[in-house]
Scaffold this motif. Structure first.
Motif, PDB file in Angstrom:
ATOM      1  N   ALA A  28       0.957  -1.216  -0.183  1.00  0.00           N
ATOM      2  CA  ALA A  28      -0.021   0.170   0.074  1.00  0.00           C
ATOM      3  C   ALA A  28       0.774   1.190  -0.044  1.00  0.00           C
ATOM      4  O   ALA A  28       1.716   1.307   0.890  1.00  0.00           O
ATOM      5  N   LEU A  29       0.618   2.109  -1.066  1.00  0.00           N
ATOM      6  CA  LEU A  29       1.536   3.358  -1.116  1.00  0.00           C
ATOM      7  C   LEU A  29       0.597   4.504  -1.166  1.00  0.00           C
ATOM      8  O   LEU A  29      -0.536   4.258  -1.615  1.00  0.00           O
ATOM      9  N   ASP A  30       1.061   5.799  -0.639  1.00  0.00           N
ATOM     10  CA  ASP A  30       0.254   6.880  -0.977  1.00  0.00           C
ATOM     11  C   ASP A  30       0.671   7.693  -2.141  1.00  0.00           C
ATOM     12  O   ASP A  30       1.479   7.172  -2.998  1.00  0.00           O
ATOM     13  N   GLU A  31      -0.136   8.668  -2.482  1.00  0.00           N
ATOM     14  CA  GLU A  31       0.328   9.399  -3.876  1.00  0.00           C
ATOM     15  C   GLU A  31       1.841   9.762  -3.897  1.00  0.00           C
ATOM     16  O   GLU A  31       2.352  10.008  -5.164  1.00  0.00           O
ATOM     17  N   ASN A  32       2.465   9.882  -2.760  1.00  0.00           N
ATOM     18  CA  ASN A  32       4.010  10.240  -2.938  1.00  0.00           C
ATOM     19  C   ASN A  32       4.940   8.979  -3.293  1.00  0.00           C
ATOM     20  O   ASN A  32       6.114   8.921  -3.017  1.00  0.00           O
ATOM     21  N   ARG A  33       4.206   7.815  -3.325  1.00  0.00           N
ATOM     22  CA  ARG A  33       4.760   6.643  -3.473  1.00  0.00           C
ATOM     23  C   ARG A  33       5.656   6.089  -2.124  1.00  0.00           C
ATOM     24  O   ARG A  33       6.617   5.394  -2.234  1.00  0.00           O
ATOM     25  N   LYS A  34       5.159   6.500  -1.079  1.00  0.00           N
ATOM     26  CA  LYS A  34       5.797   6.340   0.201  1.00  0.00           C
ATOM     27  C   LYS A  34       4.607   5.225   0.992  1.00  0.00           C
ATOM     28  O   LYS A  34       3.444   5.077   0.507  1.00  0.00           O
ATOM     29  N   LEU A  35       5.153   4.138   2.016  1.00  0.00           N
ATOM     30  CA  LEU A  35       4.426   3.299   2.476  1.00  0.00           C
ATOM     31  C   LEU A  35       3.109   4.000   3.340  1.00  0.00           C
ATOM     32  O   LEU A  35       3.495   4.864   3.935  1.00  0.00           O
ATOM     33  N   GLN A  63       5.972  -6.381  -4.634  1.00  0.00           N
ATOM     34  CA  GLN A  63       6.967  -5.685  -5.505  1.00  0.00           C
ATOM     35  C   GLN A  63       8.507  -6.099  -5.079  1.00  0.00           C
ATOM     36  O   GLN A  63       8.706  -5.420  -3.740  1.00  0.00           O
ATOM     37  N   PHE A  64       9.188  -6.494  -5.851  1.00  0.00           N
ATOM     38  CA  PHE A  64      10.508  -6.764  -5.593  1.00  0.00           C
ATOM     39  C   PHE A  64      11.414  -5.661  -5.272  1.00  0.00           C
ATOM     40  O   PHE A  64      12.576  -5.680  -4.557  1.00  0.00           O
ATOM     41  N   GLU A  65      10.934  -4.370  -5.724  1.00  0.00           N
ATOM     42  CA  GLU A  65      11.664  -3.110  -5.440  1.00  0.00           C
ATOM     43  C   GLU A  65      11.500  -2.629  -3.893  1.00  0.00           C
ATOM     44  O   GLU A  65      12.405  -1.962  -3.530  1.00  0.00           O
ATOM     45  N   ILE A  66      10.988  -3.377  -3.099  1.00  0.00           N
ATOM     46  CA  ILE A  66      10.954  -3.101  -1.466  1.00  0.00           C
ATOM     47  C   ILE A  66      12.376  -3.299  -1.183  1.00  0.00           C
ATOM     48  O   ILE A  66      12.825  -2.762   0.092  1.00  0.00           O
ATOM     49  N   ARG A  67      12.998  -4.177  -1.822  1.00  0.00           N
ATOM     50  CA  ARG A  67      14.659  -4.451  -1.420  1.00  0.00           C
ATOM     51  C   ARG A  67      15.587  -3.401  -1.825  1.00  0.00           C
ATOM     52  O   ARG A  67      16.616  -3.387  -1.106  1.00  0.00           O
ATOM     53  N   ASP A  68      15.268  -2.521  -2.700  1.00  0.00           N
ATOM     54  CA  ASP A  68      16.091  -1.472  -3.307  1.00  0.00           C
ATOM     55  C   ASP A  68      16.534  -0.750  -1.953  1.00  0.00           C
ATOM     56  O   ASP A  68      15.802  -0.233  -1.216  1.00  0.00           O
ATOM     57  N   LYS A  69      17.902  -0.236  -1.928  1.00  0.00           N
ATOM     58  CA  LYS A  69      18.195   0.691  -0.891  1.00  0.00           C
ATOM     59  C   LYS A  69      17.524   2.006  -0.996  1.00  0.00           C
ATOM     60  O   LYS A  69      17.293   2.666   0.316  1.00  0.00           O
ATOM     61  N   ALA A  70      16.834   2.386  -2.217  1.00  0.00           N
ATOM     62  CA  ALA A  70      16.325   3.716  -2.257  1.00  0.00           C
ATOM     63  C   ALA A  70      15.038   3.735  -1.476  1.00  0.00           C
ATOM     64  O   ALA A  70      14.536   4.688  -0.864  1.00  0.00           O
ATOM     65  N   PHE A  71      14.392   2.404  -1.298  1.00  0.00           N
ATOM     66  CA  PHE A  71      13.100   2.388  -0.691  1.00  0.00           C
ATOM     67  C   PHE A  71      13.150   1.602   0.747  1.00  0.00           C
ATOM     68  O   PHE A  71      12.450   1.884   1.865  1.00  0.00           O
ATOM     69  N   ASN A  72      14.349   0.567   0.971  1.00  0.00           N
ATOM     70  CA  ASN A  72      14.455   0.027   2.219  1.00  0.00           C
ATOM     71  C   ASN A  72      13.060  -0.728   2.960  1.00  0.00           C
ATOM     72  O   ASN A  72      12.913  -0.058   4.135  1.00  0.00           O
ATOM     73  N   CYS A 316       2.762   2.378  -7.736  1.00  0.00           N
ATOM     74  CA  CYS A 316       3.884   1.266  -7.366  1.00  0.00           C
ATOM     75  C   CYS A 316       5.185   2.061  -7.117  1.00  0.00           C
ATOM     76  O   CYS A 316       5.350   3.325  -7.690  1.00  0.00           O
ATOM     77  N   LEU A 317       6.019   1.344  -6.833  1.00  0.00           N
ATOM     78  CA  LEU A 317       7.426   2.048  -6.492  1.00  0.00           C
ATOM     79  C   LEU A 317       8.131   2.639  -7.558  1.00  0.00           C
ATOM     80  O   LEU A 317       8.809   3.328  -7.890  1.00  0.00           O
ATOM     81  N   ASN A 318       7.834   1.440  -8.797  1.00  0.00           N
ATOM     82  CA  ASN A 318       8.350   1.904  -9.840  1.00  0.00           C
ATOM     83  C   ASN A 318       7.360   2.729 -10.918  1.00  0.00           C
ATOM     84  O   ASN A 318       6.232   2.313 -11.194  1.00  0.00           O
ATOM     85  N   PRO A 319       7.565   3.865 -10.944  1.00  0.00           N
ATOM     86  CA  PRO A 319       6.546   4.859 -11.663  1.00  0.00           C
ATOM     87  C   PRO A 319       6.046   4.338 -12.903  1.00  0.00           C
ATOM     88  O   PRO A 319       4.891   4.937 -13.290  1.00  0.00           O
TER      89      PRO A 319
END
Length: 358
Positions: A28-35, A63-72, A316-319
């Motif tokens: 679940a993300l908000d409009e800023n793609r934050k948790l 989403q596999f991107e949750i592992r990226d350091k940018a999102f952590n 999604c984390l990937n825009p």
């Protein structure tokens, strides 16, 4: 398996083998793609209230991107789901499964995180290991199974998986602490490879088979597989599902599996079940965006949850991951053609409670 490896309780292991609905938990993300922690927790509450047998977190639908350091976000989403399950104090067996990815070092680290938050098993992805031999992947599996029960994962190549031989699955099934295999190659031949390999294994009775074939859910659950092993017939059933498709309309999925369990005991399966399989597959084609090689599969899931009010949007984390052209209209059609498949009324009755809990 070492003495330090975690094992499922007898009650939970029995439930896994009897068959469960296990939704693959979205993010679940908000409009800023934050948790969006409030809605992330609400999703977990929804799955528990629906009667599911567990949840799988940190998997493809998360989403596999949750592992990226940018999102952590890997540990935060595992923690939030585990907290909600603990707070609910569910009396029935309920399995918490963590998605595990990457080379052995990463997978072991993720397994440690899962154990820290009380997860029961790891869904071990074999994707993203380009250039690895089957023996190297088997060695990695043995290492992970030394510390946490493993659920194998045959992921379809179109979303990052790879094709494995019958021999690979034959060896995979012999690994101690492998408790189940999720088959999601979206391919009948490759699904049969896995089931046959397990039937040939000395651990055939220790491994539960789960469908991840969102394109063939009902047929997978109704089929009885039989193979000749050393001159004797050996049978195996796909008992439940660990599915992204079941992350939406979950209440109806639970009812569906209970109905299927009763139908399995009949001397003959009514033909209507073939029609129902087509209806569910048609629904999945819209949600998972098969028309565009599954490009919109995660936004499609989000769109259904958004319509129900569980999510605020399809972000999604990937825009670049967005609904494909015409996908929303296809979901409109599914709602119109198969109204008996959705659980909108159930969600409507409980949404306020799920969103308002502290």
């Amino acid at each position: 398996m070492t003495g330090s490896a975690r094992a499922l309780t007898p009650e939970l292991l029995k439930a896994v083998h009897e068959g469960m609905v296990i939704p693959a938990h979205p993010l679940a993300l908000d409009e800023n793609r934050k948790l969006d922690e409030r809605r992330q927790r609400a999703l977990t509450r929804y799955y528990m209230a629906s009667g599911s047998g567990g949840i799988a977190v940190g998997v493809h639908s998360t989403q596999f991107e949750i592992r990226d350091k940018a999102f952590n976000l890997y540990e935060p989403v595992l923690r939030l789901a585990a907290e909600e399950v603990d707070l609910a104090g569910i009396s029935r067996p309920f399995i918490k499964i963590a998605g595990l990815c990457g080379p052995a070092g990463q997978a072991l680290e993720e397994a440690g995180t899962a154990l820290k938050h009380g997860y029961d098993a790891g869904l071990l992805s074999m994707g993203g290991l380009e250039g690895w031999s089957e023996q190297e992947i088997l060695t990695r599996t043995r290492q992970v199974a030394e510390i946490i029960p493993v659920i194998g994962f045959y992921l379809q190549p179109s979303v990052g998986g790879k094709v494995f031989s019958f021999g690979f699955w034959r060896e995979f099934a012999e690994i101690p602490n492998v408790i189940a295999i999720k088959m999601a190659p979206f391919n009948r031949y490759q699904t049969i490879d896995v089931v046959r390999a397990v039937c040939y294994s000395s651990r055939r009775d220790d491994i539960a088979l789960y469908t991840g074939n969102d394109d063939n859910i009902i047929n997978d659950l109704l089929s009885r597989y039989q193979f000749m092993v050393d001159g004797k017939p050996v049978e195996k059933q796909i008992v439940g599902g660990l599915l992204g498709h079941w992350s939406v309309w979950t209440r109806e999925a639970v009812k569906l599996l209970e109905e299927i369990k009763k139908v399995r005991r009949l001397p003959e399966i009514p033909l209507e079940w073939l029609t129902r399989n087509v209806q569910v597959t048609d629904s999945n084609a819209a949600f998972f965006d098969s028309a565009h090689q599954f490009a919109g599969c995660i936004p499609g899931i989000h769109e259904v949850l958004r319509r129900q009010g569980l999510l605020q949007g399809t972000w999604c984390l990937n825009p670049h991951e967005v609904l494909s052209p015409g996908q929303a209209e296809e979901i409109d059609r599914i709602y119109q053609d198969y109204p008996h498949l959705n659980d909108d009324e159930f969600v409507k009755e409980n949404l306020g409670s799920w969103l308002s809990q502290a």
